[in-house]
Design a protein around this motif. Structure first.
Motif, short mmCIF file in Angstrom:
data_model
loop_
_atom_site.label_atom_id
_atom_site.label_comp_id
_atom_site.label_asym_id
_atom_site.label_seq_id
_atom_site.Cartn_x
_atom_site.Cartn_y
_atom_site.Cartn_z
N VAL A 184 2.83 6.36 0.88
CA VAL A 184 2.40 5.00 0.55
C VAL A 184 3.67 4.18 0.35
CG1 VAL A 184 1.25 3.61 -1.17
CG2 VAL A 184 0.33 5.84 -0.57
N THR A 185 3.77 3.09 1.12
CA THR A 185 4.98 2.27 1.03
C THR A 185 4.57 0.88 0.57
OG1 THR A 185 5.58 3.41 3.04
CG2 THR A 185 7.10 1.77 2.24
N VAL A 186 5.30 0.34 -0.38
CA VAL A 186 5.05 -1.03 -0.81
C VAL A 186 6.35 -1.80 -0.68
CG1 VAL A 186 3.23 -0.46 -2.42
CG2 VAL A 186 5.55 -0.49 -3.20
N SER A 187 6.22 -3.12 -0.51
CA SER A 187 7.45 -3.93 -0.49
C SER A 187 7.20 -5.22 -1.23
CB SER A 187 7.90 -4.19 0.93
OG SER A 187 6.82 -4.43 1.76
N PHE A 188 8.28 -5.73 -1.82
CA PHE A 188 8.21 -7.03 -2.47
C PHE A 188 9.60 -7.63 -2.45
CE2 PHE A 188 10.19 -5.27 -6.20
CZ PHE A 188 9.65 -4.01 -6.34
N LYS A 189 9.69 -8.86 -2.88
CA LYS A 189 10.99 -9.52 -2.89
C LYS A 189 11.44 -9.66 -4.33
CE LYS A 189 10.38 -11.86 1.39
NZ LYS A 189 10.30 -10.61 2.12
N ILE A 190 12.72 -9.47 -4.53
CA ILE A 190 13.26 -9.59 -5.88
C ILE A 190 14.27 -10.73 -5.85
CG2 ILE A 190 14.58 -7.55 -5.23
CD1 ILE A 190 15.27 -7.08 -8.03
N ARG A 191 14.12 -11.66 -6.75
CA ARG A 191 14.94 -12.86 -6.77
C ARG A 191 15.69 -12.87 -8.09
NH1 ARG A 191 13.68 -18.28 -8.19
NH2 ARG A 191 15.00 -19.72 -7.06
N HIS A 192 17.02 -12.93 -8.02
CA HIS A 192 17.78 -12.89 -9.26
C HIS A 192 18.92 -13.87 -9.20
CE1 HIS A 192 21.37 -10.58 -7.83
NE2 HIS A 192 20.53 -10.28 -6.87
N ASP A 193 19.48 -14.18 -10.36
CA ASP A 193 20.60 -15.13 -10.37
C ASP A 193 21.90 -14.34 -10.35
OD1 ASP A 193 20.74 -15.88 -13.94
OD2 ASP A 193 20.19 -14.08 -12.85
N PHE A 194 22.86 -14.91 -9.66
CA PHE A 194 24.12 -14.23 -9.46
C PHE A 194 25.24 -15.19 -9.79
CE2 PHE A 194 27.39 -11.74 -7.82
CZ PHE A 194 28.11 -12.44 -6.88
N SER A 210 9.06 3.83 -1.44
CA SER A 210 8.23 4.88 -0.85
C SER A 210 7.65 5.69 -2.00
CB SER A 210 9.12 5.74 0.05
OG SER A 210 8.53 6.96 0.28
N LEU A 211 6.34 5.60 -2.19
CA LEU A 211 5.75 6.14 -3.40
C LEU A 211 5.18 7.54 -3.24
CD1 LEU A 211 4.00 2.93 -4.69
CD2 LEU A 211 6.09 3.95 -5.49
N GLY A 212 5.24 8.09 -2.07
CA GLY A 212 4.73 9.45 -1.96
C GLY A 212 3.33 9.48 -1.34
N PRO A 213 2.81 10.66 -1.12
CA PRO A 213 1.54 10.79 -0.40
C PRO A 213 0.34 10.46 -1.28
CG PRO A 213 2.36 12.94 -0.99
CD PRO A 213 3.39 11.97 -1.44
N LEU A 214 -0.78 10.22 -0.61
CA LEU A 214 -2.01 9.98 -1.33
C LEU A 214 -2.54 11.30 -1.87
CD1 LEU A 214 -3.90 7.61 1.11
CD2 LEU A 214 -3.18 7.06 -1.19
N VAL A 215 -3.20 11.18 -3.00
CA VAL A 215 -3.88 12.35 -3.54
C VAL A 215 -5.34 12.24 -3.15
CG1 VAL A 215 -4.63 13.41 -5.70
CG2 VAL A 215 -2.28 12.66 -5.42
N ALA A 216 -5.89 13.29 -2.63
CA ALA A 216 -7.27 13.21 -2.13
C ALA A 216 -8.24 12.88 -3.23
CB ALA A 216 -7.65 14.52 -1.48
#
Lengths: 191, 468
Positions: free
Chosen positions: B423-433, B462-468
């Motif tokens: 299971v893959t997730v994505s998001f954007k991270i916005r930070h001040d530099f 990458s969160l790993g496989p699904l559990v049935a």
């Protein structure tokens, strides 16, 4: 008798530490050094160890029953494990080979199967597991993770210096097992 | 769960020529461009040569002369381990009195891994510990050298002609070595780079080179072409009947490591000098600033310049994953670590529909909408017992815990696909530099040097496989 079987016959001149575990009918030759925590176990038959061998800590020399034979089944003849002279069993190795010749070196954590026969001058490298049914020719070196082999031109030197050193130092720090005078077959006639 | 901390679990996207996704520990951060850089979008340069076993530094010119080999160390021809020198005592007749023998030391090379010794190939023991060992000469050296000279001359001529054509187009202040085309031509036939800075006002270097070359061109090298032979040496008669002595046959790897001789028999395997390793420095291709520059000393592993991404960008790590079920909402605990010493504000934004960067996600994710505040990294925090507890108002639904410069927060994941695989997730991270580097253009007003800019990174987990 059972009691005679369980006493190890240690020749005079051998240095065997009390902390080593020796079980069964084991004969140890002169000038052999057995470190503490070494284990020599003769389950399925006697073990005869020659002279000038060096058996280091946590080495395991075991004459065990083959896997498909139950210990109590009858008709199983006890086979003697013979180990020649000037061999070195380094720390943590395990040897089940029934016949080992002279001047071999079995390096740390090596694993020898029961059906191997080492001739002389062989070196089994560290962590090599060799479990084939063959006679290893002389002066063979087995090394590497794939157990590659090559033949060297000269046999490994006997560890006389190390043996002398240990025979002097070990008794200072450990108790030794009692040696037994081995009766020789031919006694020279003396006047 | 050490597997959750594996580097390929959390990937950051790098915008370069290629879109590369890799873990933050392998990325660099150019603080002049304020962008992440990966190994593929920087230029690699050789910094110094050194021998891995004796750790001896070697200047590049000397390394080239010795064909990138160490003078003192040898490799075992059998297992490629480093050879060590051993000594034995041999009785040798005294030079004054031939009848008496004294113990002299004789040295030989031995491998500790496969027990190869130099005596196996018939190399005699030497009386000096180092420097006595010679590699056998290649019988074709002269011809090869002549060929190399001829082709080097040819390459130079070609390069000059090409430079002549491209002269008008090349910008005058661009150093010669960094023009990509020139680098390609220079490396042909191993000429070596010649860095020539062009001084303003002086004639353009390539033209100057041209005039010089024409003067020197008088010694032209001619080579004889190779001759094809009609008759080939016949095979020995017992080639098919002779039994193979297997320990004597060399393996392909052993053979090809000695390209001069490529011996078929193990008794001709001579040891070769050990190959040198290099230390490399990395340079951003856009702004030409150094991103990584190691120290010159081979024994030192530190860097003079080390602009790695982990010391500038907040790092997301997975802390715990519950059982992931198809189309059921699960709560995943992530941690966010602040590498800089100032307070950082981080906002997480989910990826929108049709986001071109979002190609791998297989689940919907709901990230916390509020801004997360990370305290600065305080090196002395562990030792300072009287430190005031940080007073951040944390929403317990969002922030699980807070520990110096790290917080743990929850995200909700709904896996959308039932197939095998992670299971893959994505998001954007916005930070001040806050850019602490010296500004390139000095500002006229008294701008606060620590003006913050906002950076956005695309992160995939990458969160790993699904559990049935």
């Amino acid at each position: 008798t059972n009691s005679a079987k369980n006493v190890a016959k240690i020749a005079a001149g051998a240095v065997v530490c009390v902390e080593s575990e020796i079980r069964g009918e084991v004969t140890i030759g002169a000038r052999t050094v057995v470190h503490p925590k070494a284990r020599i176990i003769a389950e399925a038959g006697p073990i005869v160890i020659g002279e000038g061998n060096l058996i280091e800590e946590q080495a395991l020399i075991i004459n065990s029953y083959p896997e498909n034979i139950a210990p109590d089944s009858e008709g199983v003849e006890p086979k003697t494990m013979t180990i020649g002279i000037n061999n070195v069993f380094e720390v943590g190795c395990m040897s089940q080979a029934l016949k080992i010749g002279d001047n071999n070196v079995i390096e740390s954590k090596a694993d020898l199967g029961r059906n191997m026969i080492l001739t002389s001058g062989c070196i089994i490298g560290a962590c090599c597991q060799v479990n084939t049914c063959e006679v290893i020719p002389e002066n063979t070196v087995i090394f590497g993770s794939g157990c590659q082999r090559r033949v060297q031109t000269e046999r490994p030197q006997p560890q006389t210096l190390q043996l002398d050193f240990l025979m002097k130092i070990l008794p200072n720090y450990h108790h030794m097992k009692k040696t037994v005078k081995t009766t020789s077959a031919v006694t020279p006639a003396k006047n | 769960m050490a597997s959750l901390l594996q580097p390929d679990r959390v990937l950051y996207l790098v915008h370069g020529e290629k879109k590369i996704r890799s873990s933050l520990s392998t990325l660099y951060f150019c603080r002049y461009c304020s962008e992440l850089r990966s190994l593929e979008c920087v230029s690699h340069e050789v910094d110094s040569h050194y021998c891995p076993s004796c750790l001896e530094n070697m200047p590049s010119a000397e390394a080239k002369l010795k064909k990138n080999r160490c003078a003192n160390c040898f490799d075992c021809p059998c297992c490629m381990h480093t050879l060590s020198t051993r000594a034995t005592n041999i009785p040798a007749p005294l030079p004054d009195d031939p009848s008496k023998t004294a113990m002299k030391k004789a040295y030989y090379l031995a491998c500790g891994f496969c027990r190869w010794t130099s005596r196996d190939v018939g190399m005699a023991d030497k009386s000096v510990a180092s420097g006595g060992w010679q590699e056998p000469d290649n019988p074709h050296t002269q011809r090869i050298n002549k060929l190399i000279e001829y082709y080097q001359q040819l390459a130079q001529r070609e390069k000059l002609e090409r430079d002549r054509k491209k002269l008008a187009r090349r910008r005058p202040y661009m150093p010669l070595a960094f023009s990509q085309h020139t680098i390609h031509v220079v490396e042909k036939y191993g000429l070596g780079t010649r860095l020539q800075r062009q001084r303003p006002g002086a004639p353009i270097t390539s033209l100057a080179g041209l005039s010089l070359k024409e003067g020197e061109d008088q010694k032209e090298i001619n080579i004889e072409p190779a001759q094809a032979l009609d008759e080939v040496e016949p095979l020995p008669e017992d080639y098919y009947t002779r039994p193979i002595n297997l320990p004597e046959v060399t393996s392909l790897r052993q053979r090809l490591l000695q390209p001069d001789f490529q011996p078929a028999g193990a008794s001709q395997l001579h040891p070769k000098h050990k190959h040198l390793l290099i230390k490399r420095s990395l340079r951003c291709r856009k702004c030409e600033h150094n991103l990584s520059k190691p120290e010159f000393n081979p024994t030192s592993i530190k860097f003079k310049i080390q602009l790695v991404a982990v010391s500038y960008i907040p790092e997301v790590r997975i802390m715990s994953i519950p059982n992931l079920r198809f189309q059921k909402e699960c709560q995943v605990l992530l941690t966010l670590t602040n590498p800089v010493e100032s307070i950082t504000h981080v906002t997480l934004v989910g990826c929108e529909e049709g986001d071109p960067e979002d190609i791998n996600s297989t689940a919907k994710v709901m990230v916390p909408t509020k801004e997360l505040v990370l305290a600065g990294k305080d090196a002395a925090a562990d030792y300072d017992e009287l430190a005031e507890p940080q007073d951040f108002q944390d929403d317990p639904d969002v922030v699980a815990f807070r520990k110096s410069n790290k917080i743990g927060f929850f995200i909700k994941v709904v896996p959308q696909r039932e197939e095998d695989g992670d299971v893959t997730v994505s998001f954007k991270i916005r930070h001040d530099f806050r850019n602490l580097a010296a500004p390139i253009r000095p500002s006229e007003e008294d701008d606060a040097p620590t003006e913050a800019i906002w950076l956005t990174h695309h992160v995939e987990l990458s969160l790993g496989p699904l559990v049935a």
